[in-house]
Scaffold this active site. Structure first.
Site, mmCIF file in Angstrom:
data_model
loop_
_atom_site.group_PDB
_atom_site.id
_atom_site.type_symbol
_atom_site.label_atom_id
_atom_site.label_comp_id
_atom_site.label_asym_id
_atom_site.label_seq_id
_atom_site.Cartn_x
_atom_site.Cartn_y
_atom_site.Cartn_z
ATOM 1 N N ASP A 160 -20.094 3.736 49.677
ATOM 2 C CA ASP A 160 -20.966 4.258 48.611
ATOM 3 C C ASP A 160 -21.742 3.145 47.914
ATOM 4 O OD1 ASP A 160 -20.354 6.898 48.912
ATOM 5 O OD2 ASP A 160 -18.704 6.865 47.470
ATOM 6 N N LYS A 210 -26.212 6.716 47.153
ATOM 7 C CA LYS A 210 -27.552 7.030 46.653
ATOM 8 C C LYS A 210 -28.191 5.743 46.170
ATOM 9 C CE LYS A 210 -26.605 11.699 45.083
ATOM 10 N NZ LYS A 210 -25.259 11.896 44.597
ATOM 11 N N MET A 250 -20.571 8.521 33.955
ATOM 12 C CA MET A 250 -21.795 9.252 34.301
ATOM 13 C C MET A 250 -22.408 9.911 33.065
ATOM 14 S SD MET A 250 -20.443 10.898 37.874
ATOM 15 C CE MET A 250 -18.849 11.371 37.250
#
Ligand SMILES: C[S@@+](CC[C@H](N)C(=O)[O-])C[C@H]1O[C@@H](n2cnc3c(N)ncnc32)[C@H](O)[C@@H]1O
Length: 253
Positions: free
Chosen positions: A39, A60, A173
């Site tokens: 990741d 991402k 987050m």
């Protein structure tokens, strides 16, 4: 190497960022892997422990194709069914907002039983390196770790519950929803309630800011703090032991 009928799947926690904050078990799994899917929050330096396998970035990154969870699930199973020793390498710990449960469940549909290797979660690694006592005897009795927003894009209702507690609240987050989070806390806590935010914790490009519910939003804008960041709220943030109270610098690997 494993034979064609004997692939394995190991889901591995890579730790918070500093490449030395990882377990020996994780390093051994990385060394032995034929394939590693990793990741964005995994420090790529860790891939140097694996010289023979193939490495696939499935995280991402701005401007790049980002893999859907279903695509990752399929890749994991396909490699294992090809007989590969597959390591799924994730930032922090595998059980903290890591979507490992979805990968485990998908693999099980194909008769693949994943092994999990824990890692140091970012919040624990950052708290320790910044000397934030998330708990302290007779003072801070619990820790509440929550996400800034849920899978439907809304702030987690747990933030409002956590704001009413005396727990040290840790929000992952959450930085892009900071104003909303501060306003929820402000309903239940005074304007001088402490809050600290760390971006790229345990890495040389780490940034951190501290303040109160009334000052933190402007402090974050001034310092340009953004993702990936972890928010800490509560008196533990302002404990006399913390790094920001003793004004020391941290040297990271
Ligand atoms: C999808 S969650 C993964 C959490 C991970 N499994 C863990 O245990 O830390 C990603 C979030 O973790 C936090 N995070 C991960 N690494 C971080 C770091 N080095 N510094 C600050 N926050 C970090 C940020 O809130 C980021 O948005």
């Amino acid at each position: 190497m494993h034979n064609k009928t004997n692939g394995i799947l190991t889901i591995v926690g890579a730790g918070p960022g500093d490449p030395e904050l990882i377990t020996l078990k994780a390093i051994r799994a990385i060394e032995q892997a034929d394939v590693i899917l990793y990741d964005a929050l995994v420090n790529p330096v860790l891939l140097k422990h694996n010289t023979l396998g193939k490495h696939y970035f499935v995280g991402k990154r701005k401007g790049e194709h980002s893999f859907k969870q279903s695509e990752i699930n399929t890749m994991l199973v396909d490699f294992v069914l090809e007989g590969k020793n597959v390591v799924r390498l994730k930032g922090g710990d595998v059980s903290v907002f890591a979507r490992a449960a979805e990968e485990i469940a998908h693999a099980e549909r194909f008769g693949i039983i994943a092994t999990l290797i824990p890692g140091i979660s970012s919040f624990a690694g950052i708290a320790a390196t910044h000397r934030i006592p998330l708990t302290r005897r007779c003072q801070y009795e619990s820790i509440w770790v929550t996400t800034g927003y849920t899978c439907d894009g809304k702030p987690s209702e747990d933030i409002a519950h956590a704001a009413q507690s005396s727990a040290t609240v840790v929000i992952l987050m959450g930085i892009t929803h900071l104003e909303e989070i501060v306003s929820i806390f402000s309903t239940h806590k005074s304007a001088d309630y402490p809050i600290g935010i760390v971006q790229n914790g345990t890495l040389p490009n780490e940034k951190w800011v501290t303040g109160t519910l009334s000052t933190i939003v402007s402090r974050v804008i001034e310092e340009g703090v953004s993702n990936p960041a972890t928010i800490f709220v509560g008196p533990a943030v302002n404990d006399p032991t913390t790094l920001w109270n003793v004004q020391k610098e941290i040297q990271y690997a």
